[in-house]
Design an enzyme around this catalytic site. Structure first.
Site, PDB file in Angstrom:
ATOM      1  N   ASP A   1      11.327 -39.319   3.902  1.00  0.00           N
ATOM      2  CA  ASP A   1      12.610 -39.955   3.516  1.00  0.00           C
ATOM      3  C   ASP A   1      13.659 -38.901   3.890  1.00  0.00           C
ATOM      4  O   ASP A   1      13.294 -37.542   4.157  1.00  0.00           O
ATOM      5  CB  ASP A   1      12.727 -40.544   2.328  1.00  0.00           C
ATOM      6  CG  ASP A   1      12.658 -39.576   1.091  1.00  0.00           C
ATOM      7  OD1 ASP A   1      12.489 -38.358   1.624  1.00  0.00           O
ATOM      8  OD2 ASP A   1      12.229 -39.909  -0.037  1.00  0.00           O
TER       9      ASP A   1
ATOM     10  N   ASP B   1       5.922 -48.313   1.126  1.00  0.00           N
ATOM     11  CA  ASP B   1       5.639 -47.179   0.341  1.00  0.00           C
ATOM     12  C   ASP B   1       6.022 -47.430  -1.091  1.00  0.00           C
ATOM     13  O   ASP B   1       7.006 -48.260  -1.576  1.00  0.00           O
ATOM     14  CB  ASP B   1       6.473 -46.002   0.835  1.00  0.00           C
ATOM     15  CG  ASP B   1       7.971 -45.861   0.179  1.00  0.00           C
ATOM     16  OD1 ASP B   1       7.752 -45.146  -1.014  1.00  0.00           O
ATOM     17  OD2 ASP B   1       8.875 -46.329   0.671  1.00  0.00           O
TER      18      ASP B   1
ATOM     19  N   CYS C   1     -15.409 -54.063  -6.375  1.00  0.00           N
ATOM     20  CA  CYS C   1     -14.436 -52.894  -5.546  1.00  0.00           C
ATOM     21  C   CYS C   1     -15.601 -52.000  -5.378  1.00  0.00           C
ATOM     22  O   CYS C   1     -16.686 -51.783  -6.031  1.00  0.00           O
ATOM     23  CB  CYS C   1     -13.491 -52.458  -6.616  1.00  0.00           C
ATOM     24  SG  CYS C   1     -12.719 -51.038  -6.009  1.00  0.00           S
TER      25      CYS C   1
ATOM     26  N   CYS D   1     -14.946 -49.002  -4.353  1.00  0.00           N
ATOM     27  CA  CYS D   1     -14.277 -47.441  -4.461  1.00  0.00           C
ATOM     28  C   CYS D   1     -15.185 -46.805  -5.365  1.00  0.00           C
ATOM     29  O   CYS D   1     -16.011 -47.264  -6.099  1.00  0.00           O
ATOM     30  CB  CYS D   1     -12.847 -47.455  -4.974  1.00  0.00           C
ATOM     31  SG  CYS D   1     -12.871 -47.563  -6.947  1.00  0.00           S
TER      32      CYS D   1
ATOM     33  N   CYS E   1     -15.159 -47.744  -9.220  1.00  0.00           N
ATOM     34  CA  CYS E   1     -15.763 -48.732  -9.630  1.00  0.00           C
ATOM     35  C   CYS E   1     -17.489 -48.794  -9.307  1.00  0.00           C
ATOM     36  O   CYS E   1     -18.208 -49.523  -9.948  1.00  0.00           O
ATOM     37  CB  CYS E   1     -15.284 -50.234  -9.027  1.00  0.00           C
ATOM     38  SG  CYS E   1     -13.352 -50.212  -9.349  1.00  0.00           S
TER      39      CYS E   1
ATOM     40  N   HIS F   1      -8.809 -45.548  -7.362  1.00  0.00           N
ATOM     41  CA  HIS F   1      -9.270 -47.028  -7.092  1.00  0.00           C
ATOM     42  C   HIS F   1      -7.763 -47.655  -6.706  1.00  0.00           C
ATOM     43  O   HIS F   1      -7.893 -48.545  -5.881  1.00  0.00           O
ATOM     44  CB  HIS F   1      -9.600 -47.469  -8.501  1.00  0.00           C
ATOM     45  CG  HIS F   1      -9.360 -49.220  -8.751  1.00  0.00           C
ATOM     46  ND1 HIS F   1     -10.187 -49.788  -8.339  1.00  0.00           N
ATOM     47  CD2 HIS F   1      -8.216 -49.899  -9.150  1.00  0.00           C
ATOM     48  CE1 HIS F   1      -9.815 -51.413  -8.201  1.00  0.00           C
ATOM     49  NE2 HIS F   1      -8.629 -51.318  -8.933  1.00  0.00           N
TER      50      HIS F   1
END
Ligand SMILES: [Zn+2]
Length: 375
Positions: A92, A266, A304, A306, A309, A335
């Site tokens: 930015d 974002d 999930c 990930c 999880c 996660h």
């Protein structure tokens, strides 16, 4: 050298899916960019951020110019090398955080003088200095230096600020120069005023950018007002260039904005909320601090994939968060970023298949059901 370009592969209503090509790799759109404020996505190793499916990170000019300093990062080989992330980085311009974080700022036509929130030291940012800093960092996608008033603001304030930002957009373009492989994005302003948004879009088109951001939203106006603006704002910007909604947002904000033609996002939410014990899931936000999880052996989300999880229980997440163990932030951030990237992949697939409406209906239906029944 690979040129920066954007190609739309499929559309569904106003939504688009495609890819941005850069010398550092491809960015699949709609894209979510995790925020790596101070040259790190907090609690995550860069390779883990990549493993969640992120194609690009966001870095903050304001934070990096204050600490460790853009010249120092450049001396150390640039931001990619410094933080061990070799894929694209968007930075930015610093404008937004100067307004929101720093003290004693003085805004003039030339730029903004401000005091660091870290040590009170005095600094100056202008379109020219912002372009210089983002070049020193080695950013792949550079943002114009702009001014963004908090909403609600009255029309004269929004109008004056937008016109200043358009003059700064021209100065940003001039200072950026010709840098093959690097992109400069313009930022549309104009608050919630349709005619001011149109005037801003027209000014930006006249200057010509590699992409365009819808700026000045998610600053307190609420989702309904934001969607109202997104019903027309993306359509005022060039079709053939990527459109980026800055600082957004919650999962349902992202879904609604993709439906309205936004390609890039974002937000600190998935990483920041992970550090406060909040999980972003298909069921909506789950608060792991709640005592109901204390003896719950089930994963946060059984579907999930990930590491959080797959390997840990809600009871464990509750315990490590309560005990302020660092692994709590690591697991929940992983996660949350995984969930966001999976959501983006779902949106991309649905747009490509022409089934976005069904995807969005299922998304809202699952959230409306809420978290799984307590044990
Ligand atoms: Zn998970």
């Amino acid at each position: 050298m690979t040129r920066f370009r954007f190609q739309v592969a499929a559309t569904d209503g106003k939504a688009r899916t495609g890819a941005i090509t850069t010398p550092r790799g491809e960015i699949r759109t709609p894209a979510f960019m995790p925020v790596g404020t101070a040259a790190t996505v907090k609690a995550m190793m860069p390779e883990n951020v990549r493993a969640t499916g992120a194609d690009i990170l966001l870095g903050n000019t304001y934070h990096l110019m204050l600490r460790p300093g853009a010249e120092r990062v450049a001396k150390l080989g640039g931001l990619h090398r410094f933080m061990n992330w070799d894929r694209p980085i968007l930075t930015d311009s610093g404008g937004f955080q100067v307004m929101s974080l720093s003290d004693l700022r003085k805004l003039t036509e030339e730029g903004v003088r401000f005091k660091s929130h870290i040590d009170g030291s005095e600094h100056f940012l202008s379109p020219e200095r912002s372009m210089e800093i983002q070049k020193l960092l080695g950013s792949d996608i550079v943002m114009c230096f702009d001014e963004c008033p908090a909403l609600p603001a009255d029309r004269p304030r929004i109008e004056e600020s937008m016109r200043l930002s358009m003059r700064w957009a021209q100065r940003s373009r001039d200072a950026f120069g010709d840098r093959p492989g690097h992109a400069l994005f313009g930022i549309q302003q104009g608050g919630l005023e349709e005619d001011l948004r149109a005037e801003s879009a027209e000014a930006l088109r006249g200057i010509e950018f590699d992409g365009y951001a819808v700026g000045g939203l998610a600053v307190g106006e609420g989702q309904e007002a934001m969607f109202g603006c997104l019903d027309y704002a993306p359509g005022q910007l060039p079709q053939e260039k990527p459109r980026y909604l800055m600082g957004v947002g919650k999962p349902d904000d992202i879904v609604g904005a993709v439906q309205r033609g936004i390609d890039m996002f974002d937000c600190v939410l998935p990483s920041r909320s992970g550090r406060t014990g909040q999980a972003q899931t298909r069921f909506g936000q789950v608060n792991l601090r709640n005592a109901r999880h204390a003896e719950d052996p089930r994963p946060l989300d059984p579907d999930c994939t990930c590491p959080c999880c797959t390997n840990y229980s809600r009871a464990y997440l509750h315990h490590v968060h309560k005990s302020q163990e660092i692994i709590a932030a690591m697991l929940l951030t992983w996660h949350n970023l995984h969930y966001y990237q999976e959501l983006m992949q779902g949106l991309r697939d649905a747009i490509a298949a022409g089934s976005l409406d069904a995807f969005v209906a299922a998304f809202h239906a699952r959230r409306a059901e809420g978290d799984m029944e307590r044990l």
